[in-house]
Design a protein around this motif. Structure first.
Motif, mmCIF file in Angstrom:
data_model
loop_
_atom_site.group_PDB
_atom_site.id
_atom_site.type_symbol
_atom_site.label_atom_id
_atom_site.label_comp_id
_atom_site.label_asym_id
_atom_site.label_seq_id
_atom_site.Cartn_x
_atom_site.Cartn_y
_atom_site.Cartn_z
ATOM 1 N N TRP A 248 -8.935 4.346 6.781
ATOM 2 C CA TRP A 248 -7.745 3.942 6.028
ATOM 3 C C TRP A 248 -7.264 5.204 5.307
ATOM 4 C CZ3 TRP A 248 -4.428 0.053 5.837
ATOM 5 C CH2 TRP A 248 -3.702 -0.253 4.682
ATOM 6 N N ASP A 249 -5.995 5.297 5.014
ATOM 7 C CA ASP A 249 -5.485 6.539 4.423
ATOM 8 C C ASP A 249 -6.087 6.844 3.057
ATOM 9 O OD1 ASP A 249 -3.904 7.250 6.558
ATOM 10 O OD2 ASP A 249 -2.103 6.282 5.782
ATOM 11 N N TRP A 250 -6.629 5.851 2.403
ATOM 12 C CA TRP A 250 -7.105 6.026 1.027
ATOM 13 C C TRP A 250 -8.558 5.603 0.912
ATOM 14 C CZ3 TRP A 250 -3.392 8.757 -1.041
ATOM 15 C CH2 TRP A 250 -2.075 8.564 -0.577
ATOM 16 N N GLY A 251 -9.203 6.087 -0.155
ATOM 17 C CA GLY A 251 -10.591 5.730 -0.412
ATOM 18 C C GLY A 251 -10.916 5.828 -1.881
ATOM 19 N N GLY A 252 -12.103 5.351 -2.237
ATOM 20 C CA GLY A 252 -12.514 5.312 -3.636
ATOM 21 C C GLY A 252 -12.858 6.655 -4.232
ATOM 22 N N LEU A 253 -13.010 7.705 -3.398
ATOM 23 C CA LEU A 253 -13.284 9.045 -3.915
ATOM 24 C C LEU A 253 -12.000 9.859 -4.051
ATOM 25 C CD1 LEU A 253 -16.643 9.952 -2.139
ATOM 26 C CD2 LEU A 253 -16.265 9.232 -4.497
ATOM 27 N N GLY A 254 -10.899 9.171 -4.277
ATOM 28 C CA GLY A 254 -9.640 9.784 -4.664
ATOM 29 C C GLY A 254 -9.217 9.244 -6.009
ATOM 30 N N GLU A 255 -8.330 9.931 -6.671
ATOM 31 C CA GLU A 255 -7.922 9.499 -8.020
ATOM 32 C C GLU A 255 -6.992 8.293 -7.989
ATOM 33 O OE1 GLU A 255 -8.326 13.528 -10.681
ATOM 34 O OE2 GLU A 255 -6.471 13.288 -9.530
ATOM 35 N N GLN A 256 -6.376 8.025 -6.849
ATOM 36 C CA GLN A 256 -5.570 6.818 -6.663
ATOM 37 C C GLN A 256 -5.752 6.327 -5.235
ATOM 38 O OE1 GLN A 256 -1.415 7.334 -7.717
ATOM 39 N NE2 GLN A 256 -1.890 8.056 -9.786
ATOM 40 N N ALA A 257 -5.492 5.036 -5.025
ATOM 41 C CA ALA A 257 -5.583 4.465 -3.683
ATOM 42 C C ALA A 257 -4.629 3.294 -3.566
ATOM 43 C CB ALA A 257 -7.014 4.005 -3.390
ATOM 44 N N VAL A 258 -4.039 3.154 -2.396
ATOM 45 C CA VAL A 258 -3.185 2.010 -2.078
ATOM 46 C C VAL A 258 -3.985 1.063 -1.186
ATOM 47 C CG1 VAL A 258 -1.093 1.235 -0.913
ATOM 48 C CG2 VAL A 258 -1.044 3.327 -2.274
ATOM 49 N N LEU A 259 -3.987 -0.218 -1.553
ATOM 50 C CA LEU A 259 -4.773 -1.220 -0.846
ATOM 51 C C LEU A 259 -3.931 -2.448 -0.573
ATOM 52 C CD1 LEU A 259 -7.795 -0.979 -3.281
ATOM 53 C CD2 LEU A 259 -7.619 0.154 -1.076
ATOM 54 N N ASN A 260 -4.382 -3.250 0.370
ATOM 55 C CA ASN A 260 -3.774 -4.552 0.577
ATOM 56 C C ASN A 260 -4.216 -5.502 -0.526
ATOM 57 O OD1 ASN A 260 -2.530 -3.913 3.159
ATOM 58 N ND2 ASN A 260 -4.614 -3.912 3.977
ATOM 59 N N GLY A 261 -3.386 -6.483 -0.809
ATOM 60 C CA GLY A 261 -3.738 -7.428 -1.859
ATOM 61 C C GLY A 261 -5.065 -8.111 -1.616
ATOM 62 N N TYR A 262 -5.378 -8.412 -0.351
ATOM 63 C CA TYR A 262 -6.633 -9.121 -0.065
ATOM 64 C C TYR A 262 -7.858 -8.245 -0.232
ATOM 65 C CZ TYR A 262 -6.157 -7.135 4.728
ATOM 66 O OH TYR A 262 -6.018 -6.302 5.809
ATOM 67 N N ASN A 263 -7.670 -6.937 -0.456
ATOM 68 C CA ASN A 263 -8.806 -6.045 -0.704
ATOM 69 C C ASN A 263 -9.201 -5.975 -2.177
ATOM 70 O OD1 ASN A 263 -7.222 -4.127 1.696
ATOM 71 N ND2 ASN A 263 -9.277 -4.870 2.029
ATOM 72 N N VAL A 264 -8.425 -6.591 -3.043
ATOM 73 C CA VAL A 264 -8.572 -6.374 -4.481
ATOM 74 C C VAL A 264 -8.984 -7.679 -5.165
ATOM 75 C CG1 VAL A 264 -7.375 -5.648 -6.581
ATOM 76 C CG2 VAL A 264 -6.834 -4.551 -4.402
ATOM 77 N N PHE A 265 -10.145 -7.666 -5.823
ATOM 78 C CA PHE A 265 -10.672 -8.837 -6.511
ATOM 79 C C PHE A 265 -10.828 -8.519 -8.004
ATOM 80 C CE2 PHE A 265 -11.683 -9.808 -2.225
ATOM 81 C CZ PHE A 265 -11.883 -11.185 -2.129
#
Length: 360
Positions: free
Chosen positions: A125-142
């Protein structure tokens, strides 16, 4: 922004990369990572990859190397798309990293984690948790409860792997269980079996530091060293009712000897569960399976409905996942004190988290 990116085998760099820009899609969320774990999958990529990180654009996500790593993380919501209602800016969240179509064969049945097109935040995926920001789908976020710390929220992802393995084994109160291997997933599987009410619980682990950890996590566990304790399958069976063997054996190593032990020690019509990522298929004498009429459950990913269960168990104190976190480091230390430290053969390092510097 700063991000830890994987380029190739043993080539991980802390780099300046462009932050997310433009408008969010209606179903997307922008987050600021708080704490991120280094997973065994990341370690496999570091030592022997690329394996699952894509050299060519991913069939579903389009991501390709270099890849911002990190799929076990907690974060704070910065911004939400117009269709997002379950989280809001300022909320602390845990990230469920699996990304897949909602309209393929598995998606239509709610089995998102089985999709043949599945991608993963921090791996494909273009983003990950070892970056200062990340864009995610709504269903990825709890959203997580206030009673869960940022460290515990980051541990929900690996804990979900372990809990789903225990679920697949149908472990319940009074189940006799073997956990083979006390790496991070094995340690979490041990905790999950304890939380499910398993008793007695047996452990097989050759590393002395990890055997000690098993006793620390679950003092009543009966722990064996497969390299020096002789016929441990026989020793375990004699400690089960009528000497028939354990109800459930949870294989958390990915090694042939470990899987053979599980098949040997489980009772007839018992269950063997392969938990986590396995890089080589183990071979078992087919006659052994036929004689015992046993079931092999293989788990790596998990359905997303396990997420709130893990969070609830952590909040209640019944699943103390933070106990296997052995270090927290800064992004600039991620290679030497993270990836290289996790290769230390002493086994002292279990789960290493990276503090990303977001507001806590």
């Amino acid at each position: 922004m700063k991000a830890v990116r994987y380029h190739a085998q043993r080539d991980i760099r802390l780099e300046d990369v462009p932050p997310p820009s433009g408008e969010l899609a209606p179903d997307q969320v922008l987050v600021e990572p708080l704490v991120c774990g280094i997973c065994g999958t990341d370690l496999h990529e570091y030592v022997a990859g690329p394996i699952v990180t894509p050299l060519q654009p991913h069939v579903y996500s389009g991501a390709t190397l270099p890849q911002i790593l990190g799929h076990e993380f907690s974060a704070r919501v910065l911004k939400v798309g117009s269709e997002i209602t379950h989280v809001a800016p300022g909320d602390r969240v845990s990230i469920q990293p699996l990304i897949s179509p909602r309209d393929d064969y598995y998606g239509r049945r709610g089995l998102y984690h089985l999709s043949e097109k599945m991608a993963c935040v921090g791996l494909s995926w273009d983003w990950g948790g070892l970056g200062e920001q990340a864009v995610l789908n709504g269903y990825n976020v709890f959203k997580v409860p206030d009673g869960i710390s940022d460290v515990q929220a980051a541990m929900i992802e690996p804990a979900a792997v372990a809990l789903y393995g225990v679920d697949r084994g149908r472990v319940e109160k009074g189940s006799s269980v073997l956990v083979s291997g006390i790496g991070p997933i094995g340690a979490l599987t041990l905790l999950a079996a304890k939380a499910a009410g398993a008793s007695p619980i047996f452990v097989s682990e050759p590393n002395p530091n990890r055997r000690a950890l098993a006793k620390e996590l679950v003092p009543e566990a009966i722990v064996f060293d497969p390299r020096s304790d002789g016929d441990i399958a026989a020793a375990i069976r004699t400690r089960t009712e009528d000497g028939v063997g354990v109800d459930v054996a949870l294989e958390c190593v990915g090694a042939e000897a470990s899987l053979n032990l599980c098949a040997d020690v489980v009772r007839r019509r018992g269950t063997v569960v392969q938990v986590g990522l396995h890089t080589k298929r183990a071979s078992i004498d087919a006659m052994l399976w036929a004689l015992k009429d046993i079931t092999l459950e293989a788990t790596w990913c998990y359905p997303t409905d396990v997420w709130p269960r893990v969070a609830s168990m952590i909040e209640s104190g019944n699943f103390p996942v933070e106990k296997i976190v052995t270090a927290t480091i800064r992004p600039e230390e991620v290679v030497e004190k993270g990836f290289e430290a996790l290769l230390d053969p002493t086994g002292r390092n279990m789960k290493i988290l990276v503090e990303m510097g977001g507001s806590a």
